[in-house]
Design a protein around this motif. Sequence first.
Motif, mmCIF file in Angstrom:
data_model
loop_
_atom_site.group_PDB
_atom_site.id
_atom_site.type_symbol
_atom_site.label_atom_id
_atom_site.label_comp_id
_atom_site.label_asym_id
_atom_site.label_seq_id
_atom_site.Cartn_x
_atom_site.Cartn_y
_atom_site.Cartn_z
ATOM 1 N N PRO B 325 0.811 -1.211 0.000
ATOM 2 C CA PRO B 325 0.000 0.000 0.000
ATOM 3 C C PRO B 325 0.849 1.268 0.000
ATOM 4 C CG PRO B 325 -0.106 -1.104 2.116
ATOM 5 C CD PRO B 325 0.554 -2.046 1.174
ATOM 6 N N ILE B 326 0.386 2.275 -0.721
ATOM 7 C CA ILE B 326 1.125 3.533 -0.808
ATOM 8 C C ILE B 326 1.216 4.203 0.562
ATOM 9 C CG2 ILE B 326 1.001 5.866 -1.748
ATOM 10 C CD1 ILE B 326 0.012 4.717 -4.282
ATOM 11 N N GLU B 327 0.184 4.021 1.372
ATOM 12 C CA GLU B 327 0.188 4.658 2.693
ATOM 13 C C GLU B 327 1.323 4.149 3.561
ATOM 14 O OE1 GLU B 327 -2.534 3.534 1.294
ATOM 15 O OE2 GLU B 327 -4.234 4.877 1.608
ATOM 16 N N ALA B 328 1.915 3.015 3.180
ATOM 17 C CA ALA B 328 3.006 2.478 3.982
ATOM 18 C C ALA B 328 4.341 3.110 3.624
ATOM 19 C CB ALA B 328 3.088 0.968 3.808
#
Lengths: 368, 389
Positions: B325-328
């Motif tokens: 995930p990009i949020e990571a």
Amino acid sequence: MRRILAQARKELIQIARDWRTLGLALALPLVLLLLMSTAISFTVNDLPLVVQDYDNSPSSRAFIDAFQASNTFRIVTWPVVSHAEDPLIANAARAVLIIPLHFGRDMDRGVETPVQLIVDASDANTAKIVSGYAARITAAYNQQLSGGSGQGPVLSAIRLWYNPGLSSKKFYGPGVFVLGLSMFPPLLAALAMAKEGEQKTILQVYVSNVSAHEFLLGKILAFVVVALAECVLMLILLFTYFGLTFVGDPTPFLVSTVLYAFCVAAFGTMVGATIPNQAAAMQAVALGGFLLVFLLSGLIFPIDNIPPSIRWLSNIVWGRYYIEVVRDALLQGGGWPAVWLNVWIIGGIGMIFYLIGWKNMRRMQLRA
Amino acid sequence: MKKFFDRIFNYRVRALIRKEFNQIRRDRRLAISLILPPVVQLTLFGFALSANVTNLRMGIVDESHTPESRELVANLTESKSFRLSGYYFSADQLGQAISEGRVETGVVIPYDYARDLSRGRTTTVQVLLNAMNTNTATIGQGYAEGVIQSYNATLRSQGVETIVRPVSAANGGHHGRISLQPAFLYNPGLVDSWFTVTGVFGLLLILNSSIVSSASMVKEREAGTIEQLLMSPATTTEIIIAKMSPLFVLLSLMMAAALVVLKIVFDVPFQGSVLYLLAGGALCILSGISMGTVIATFSKSAMQAMLTSFFVNPPLSSLSGALNPIEAMPAWLQPLTVLNPVHHFAAIVRASMMKGSGITSLWPNFLGLGIFTFVLVSLSVWRFRKQLS
């Protein structure tokens, strides 16, 4: 011995003259380490969450505040009138929290009040984490409402060992360190060996008084030096930027690092001796050094997750054994009792590579 | 429209295209190496990269030795998440087992567990998790808490909490409980491979198109025939169009093969329009090809071209959000995904296949991919003539 050293020296001079190769050998592992271990991470925070509050009462807002206060969620504004699925389709949110009408009234009555969380599960792993976090926030909120002691009769005190901050950098750093070591030294070794076959310089070796063992050992020694140099550079980065240190007895790590350097260098020379074509040899190393180690060594996800039909393959992936040693040395600190077998296996696989390489090198003459 | 096509594909271009096709047709190995490995890689990636957290080995220290404690152990280990691995006599032994990697999690039940329960006191159970793998630990922690919460709910219904309640009612008001009811859209079975393969799909397209095109572009230079090509009446644009066409056709075949794998092997649902998918894929292939061309113009040999793509591809793939995930990612890296074709393509594939999104929500990704492709194609045309100097 003298001839082995001379061969190794010649090889190192050749590497040092080609700046592009030298750059590849020394800088790329560091770049890879920095990039991949910061990028590969599954610990998410700041997840966009849309809240549809149909109740809009003080108690519903208090509940939303609990989500707002968490580090994990970031509340995104979205018109309440819209369909709940819309923000998910538009990729604007990971989840939608729906608070029904009469939420506040039901809460005041002391009834169990349902609240729906719609999670975008197209990323299944993140979906699990989202629902886990949301459940935890709700549980904490319930507990807070009922004055602290309203939690169940059994309380779980969870301790996270070896990586209490859940820093994924610390987990993936050692893994990418192994990936870098499994990729670049054998790549260079295979190219150097395949070049000898391609340019027919291998014939000169045959007419000289260097024996096959001496020639191979010299080559391998040169790339062991390269691998160890990379290793030192990457370790410096791991110790400074990643904040890792040896947590236990470092001797198994040191022994297996030398063995692993031998193992990967022998792998590269074996590939180069078997496939005397630079492009094809490069592809073979990319497959063995990168793909196998990346996928089947437990670098990202535990090996137990792989379906059994291909899991057995991981038993022959050399990187797997070294990853366990490195993680043990830098995170767990189990020492010799935990990893003694791995050290033997790494050495054994290296010997097998060496012997196959030696056998194929004798055949190189026929083809050259 | 026809006139436009005639102008682009004029007789010179057609002749050049025929020449390129003939060249590629003789190179059987290239065609095979384009179709077969991606299919194998896609399958391997899809199966091997599974974040599923099941069957975590659990060690137990049961100091209570009572029916109640055994019930808790049964509750914990009968789920798919944890598997009973063994009993240990002391917490130290359990710690040893975790540090040697024989078990991943451990539970310590205190000696006064059953007594506290029967008296209505809160009792604490210690759960140890090997948090080395942060993802496994995060999810395992959630599971453990979930199991204990539902165990509490059963106990409460059995009347244990009636003893606890009066204490809490004294200081708290009268409050209801919130029960959170999660619903998982688009992938209710939480199949991990759907996320992985849709991401790897884009990676493979970019990776293979850039490698193949850089190899085939640099070949002309290695053989020294590039001067002849540039001396011909054809313009650079025409040469590039002709060079790209056969590769584009081959890579589209590869995309079709990969789509079949996605559908048949992994059974990824197909909610939206195939058109978006194919359009996104075509743009992705084009940008990959032009990236390869640009790399080729900077290299003197196939070797150097290969090495340079080793420099370019890892950041492109790891900073795309295709595999995780990009949020990571670190916050300062997240905006950079706008420049990444793999990111846009992964977003298009996932949204149109699994969610059935339309153009109204996908246009930013198409725009990003389109701009990227346009810039790269122009750059490759410009660099192609420059490379001789």
